[in-house]
Scaffold this motif. Structure first.
Motif, PDB file in Angstrom:
ATOM      1  N   MET A  28       0.877  -1.180   0.000  1.00  0.00           N
ATOM      2  CA  MET A  28       0.000   0.000   0.000  1.00  0.00           C
ATOM      3  C   MET A  28       0.905   1.217   0.000  1.00  0.00           C
ATOM      4  SD  MET A  28      -3.118   1.318   0.420  1.00  0.00           S
ATOM      5  CE  MET A  28      -4.255   0.406   1.471  1.00  0.00           C
ATOM      6  N   ARG A  29       0.624   2.179  -0.880  1.00  0.00           N
ATOM      7  CA  ARG A  29       1.421   3.403  -0.943  1.00  0.00           C
ATOM      8  C   ARG A  29       0.488   4.592  -1.109  1.00  0.00           C
ATOM      9  NH1 ARG A  29       6.667   4.670  -2.894  1.00  0.00           N
ATOM     10  NH2 ARG A  29       7.090   2.553  -2.197  1.00  0.00           N
ATOM     11  N   ALA A  30       0.720   5.610  -0.316  1.00  0.00           N
ATOM     12  CA  ALA A  30      -0.036   6.850  -0.477  1.00  0.00           C
ATOM     13  C   ALA A  30       0.839   7.862  -1.197  1.00  0.00           C
ATOM     14  CB  ALA A  30      -0.455   7.392   0.877  1.00  0.00           C
ATOM     15  N   ILE A  31       0.239   8.617  -2.113  1.00  0.00           N
ATOM     16  CA  ILE A  31       0.947   9.716  -2.766  1.00  0.00           C
ATOM     17  C   ILE A  31       0.223  11.002  -2.396  1.00  0.00           C
ATOM     18  CG2 ILE A  31       1.654  10.725  -4.969  1.00  0.00           C
ATOM     19  CD1 ILE A  31       1.953   7.975  -6.088  1.00  0.00           C
ATOM     20  N   ILE A  32       0.967  11.929  -1.809  1.00  0.00           N
ATOM     21  CA  ILE A  32       0.392  13.213  -1.429  1.00  0.00           C
ATOM     22  C   ILE A  32       1.214  14.329  -2.070  1.00  0.00           C
ATOM     23  CG2 ILE A  32      -0.535  12.306   0.746  1.00  0.00           C
ATOM     24  CD1 ILE A  32       1.735  13.697   2.253  1.00  0.00           C
ATOM     25  N   GLU A  54      -7.864  10.051  -5.308  1.00  0.00           N
ATOM     26  CA  GLU A  54      -8.751  10.770  -4.379  1.00  0.00           C
ATOM     27  C   GLU A  54     -10.065  10.043  -4.092  1.00  0.00           C
ATOM     28  OE1 GLU A  54      -8.916  14.990  -4.854  1.00  0.00           O
ATOM     29  OE2 GLU A  54      -6.979  15.077  -5.874  1.00  0.00           O
ATOM     30  N   PRO A  55      -9.971   8.830  -3.525  1.00  0.00           N
ATOM     31  CA  PRO A  55     -11.184   8.035  -3.285  1.00  0.00           C
ATOM     32  C   PRO A  55     -12.097   8.621  -2.211  1.00  0.00           C
ATOM     33  CG  PRO A  55      -9.298   6.966  -2.262  1.00  0.00           C
ATOM     34  CD  PRO A  55      -8.760   8.096  -3.096  1.00  0.00           C
ATOM     35  N   VAL A  89      -1.997   1.938  -4.926  1.00  0.00           N
ATOM     36  CA  VAL A  89      -1.425   3.284  -4.844  1.00  0.00           C
ATOM     37  C   VAL A  89      -2.579   4.279  -4.754  1.00  0.00           C
ATOM     38  CG1 VAL A  89      -0.058   5.049  -6.016  1.00  0.00           C
ATOM     39  CG2 VAL A  89       0.646   2.641  -6.122  1.00  0.00           C
ATOM     40  N   VAL A  90      -2.607   5.039  -3.671  1.00  0.00           N
ATOM     41  CA  VAL A  90      -3.723   5.939  -3.392  1.00  0.00           C
ATOM     42  C   VAL A  90      -3.236   7.382  -3.359  1.00  0.00           C
ATOM     43  CG1 VAL A  90      -5.572   6.503  -1.780  1.00  0.00           C
ATOM     44  CG2 VAL A  90      -4.743   4.147  -1.936  1.00  0.00           C
ATOM     45  N   VAL A  91      -3.816   8.226  -4.206  1.00  0.00           N
ATOM     46  CA  VAL A  91      -3.593   9.668  -4.111  1.00  0.00           C
ATOM     47  C   VAL A  91      -4.696  10.229  -3.225  1.00  0.00           C
ATOM     48  CG1 VAL A  91      -3.781  11.850  -5.375  1.00  0.00           C
ATOM     49  CG2 VAL A  91      -2.462   9.956  -6.343  1.00  0.00           C
ATOM     50  N   GLU A  92      -4.320  10.945  -2.170  1.00  0.00           N
ATOM     51  CA  GLU A  92      -5.356  11.483  -1.291  1.00  0.00           C
ATOM     52  C   GLU A  92      -4.863  12.721  -0.546  1.00  0.00           C
ATOM     53  OE1 GLU A  92      -8.783  10.543  -1.030  1.00  0.00           O
ATOM     54  OE2 GLU A  92      -8.517  12.464  -0.053  1.00  0.00           O
ATOM     55  N   HIS A  93      -5.772  13.683  -0.356  1.00  0.00           N
ATOM     56  CA  HIS A  93      -5.433  14.911   0.369  1.00  0.00           C
ATOM     57  C   HIS A  93      -5.778  14.827   1.846  1.00  0.00           C
ATOM     58  CE1 HIS A  93      -4.019  17.529  -2.718  1.00  0.00           C
ATOM     59  NE2 HIS A  93      -4.999  17.162  -3.515  1.00  0.00           N
ATOM     60  N   ASP A  94      -6.742  13.984   2.169  1.00  0.00           N
ATOM     61  CA  ASP A  94      -7.231  13.889   3.538  1.00  0.00           C
ATOM     62  C   ASP A  94      -6.189  13.165   4.405  1.00  0.00           C
ATOM     63  OD1 ASP A  94      -8.419  13.117   5.904  1.00  0.00           O
ATOM     64  OD2 ASP A  94     -10.339  12.606   4.986  1.00  0.00           O
ATOM     65  N   MET A  95      -5.520  13.910   5.273  1.00  0.00           N
ATOM     66  CA  MET A  95      -4.414  13.358   6.067  1.00  0.00           C
ATOM     67  C   MET A  95      -4.878  12.284   7.046  1.00  0.00           C
ATOM     68  SD  MET A  95      -1.492  14.223   5.272  1.00  0.00           S
ATOM     69  CE  MET A  95      -0.992  15.240   3.940  1.00  0.00           C
TER      70      MET A  95
END
Ligand SMILES: Nc1ncnc2c1ncn2[C@@H]1O[C@H](COP(=O)(O)OP(=O)(O)O)[C@@H](O)[C@H]1O
Ligand SMILES: [Mg+2]
Length: 246
Positions: free
Chosen positions: A32-36, A173-174, A200-206
């Motif tokens: 699992m990887r987050a991209i911010i 941005e789910p 791989v998840v792009v998300e703004h919500d910390m």
């Protein structure tokens, strides 16, 4: 660590503006990887490049055990090779039931003949039910998809992607527009999916990113600014300056 996806020295310009600038990083299998990163950092463009929608000017994108170059493949071939992508807007068939949407995704025979002579096998039925419970829609199987909440539609679309059994799932941005409860369910669902594939998840919500409990890559101006645990990157002064501090 073995590598599923390696982006190496990738750059792309739009009308002279470098949206991706010598970008390099790796994703492992079942990671699992987050991209911010700030707006315009190149997060969506990165996904466009991996899926073949945008062709970079330079660099390499290497995929899988056989180290094939994704940049030489069509969008359709990349999807067949095991890269699934969820867009921000759900694209479920609103007039069809949850079950029928999942069945279509399981079959995914897009030829006219496939659609015309589509006959569900009992194993496909079982798979649709299994997917429905994985995404938390087991009790909604016979609902018309158009009647689902925004969050439920997003989960259905994730289920439809999982039906294809991708090795890499890209999700942009789910959590946007979801209630807290829906966001928590989405985290759980993606964490479950990441046990057997890379996500791989792009998300703004910390808070959302924190619950993913994964390595985080921070993009800025088309390059990696920092990488590591969420605590590590959020203490990085450059990250505070360009992203968190604003
Ligand atoms: N197809 C395109 N044509 C022109 N400019 C684009 C295109 N795609 C992205 N860009 C530009 O590239 C930069 C990065 O965009 P994007 O990848 O969408 O950022 P993010 O998803 O991180 O917010 C932005 O400045 C955007 O305007
Ligand atoms: Mg974006």
């Amino acid at each position: 660590m073995s590598t599923l996806l390696e982006v190496s020295g990738v750059s792309v310009s739009f009308d002279g503006f470098r949206a991706i600038n010598n970008l390099s990083f790796k994703i492992g299998p079942a990671e699992m990887r987050a991209i911010i990163g700030p707006n315009g950092a190149g997060k969506t463009t990165f996904m466009d490049i991996v899926t073949g929608k945008t062709r970079p000017d330079e660099g390499r994108v290497i995929w899988g055990d056989k180290s094939v170059n994704l940049l030489k493949m069509s969008e359709a071939k990349i999807a067949q090779a095991g890269v699934g992508r969820k867009f921000q807007r759900p694209t479920v068939f609103e007039d069809q039931s949850v079950f029928d949407n999942l069945m279509m995704a399981i079959k995914n025979d897009r030829t006219p003949w496939g659609v015309l002579f589509f006959k569900p096998k009992s194993s496909d039925n079982a798979r649709a039910e299994e997917l429905a419970s994985e995404i938390g829609l087991a009790d909604q199987l016979h609902r018309k998809s158009g009647e689902l909440s925004h969050g439920q539609k997003q989960w259905l679309e994730i289920g439809m992607l999982l039906a294809q059994d991708p090795q890499l799932l890209l999700v942009d941005e789910p959590a946007a527009g979801m209630t807290l409860e829906e966001r928590e369910h989405t985290t759980a669902l993606l964490a479950e999916a990441a046990k057997t594939r890379a996500v791989v998840v792009v998300e703004h919500d910390m808070e959302f990113v924190r619950r993913l409990e994964c390595k985080v890559t921070v993009l800025h101006e088309g390059s990696v600014l920092a990488e590591g645990s969420l605590d590590h990157v959020t203490q990085n002064q450059d990250v505070i300056d360009v992203y968190l501090g604003r």
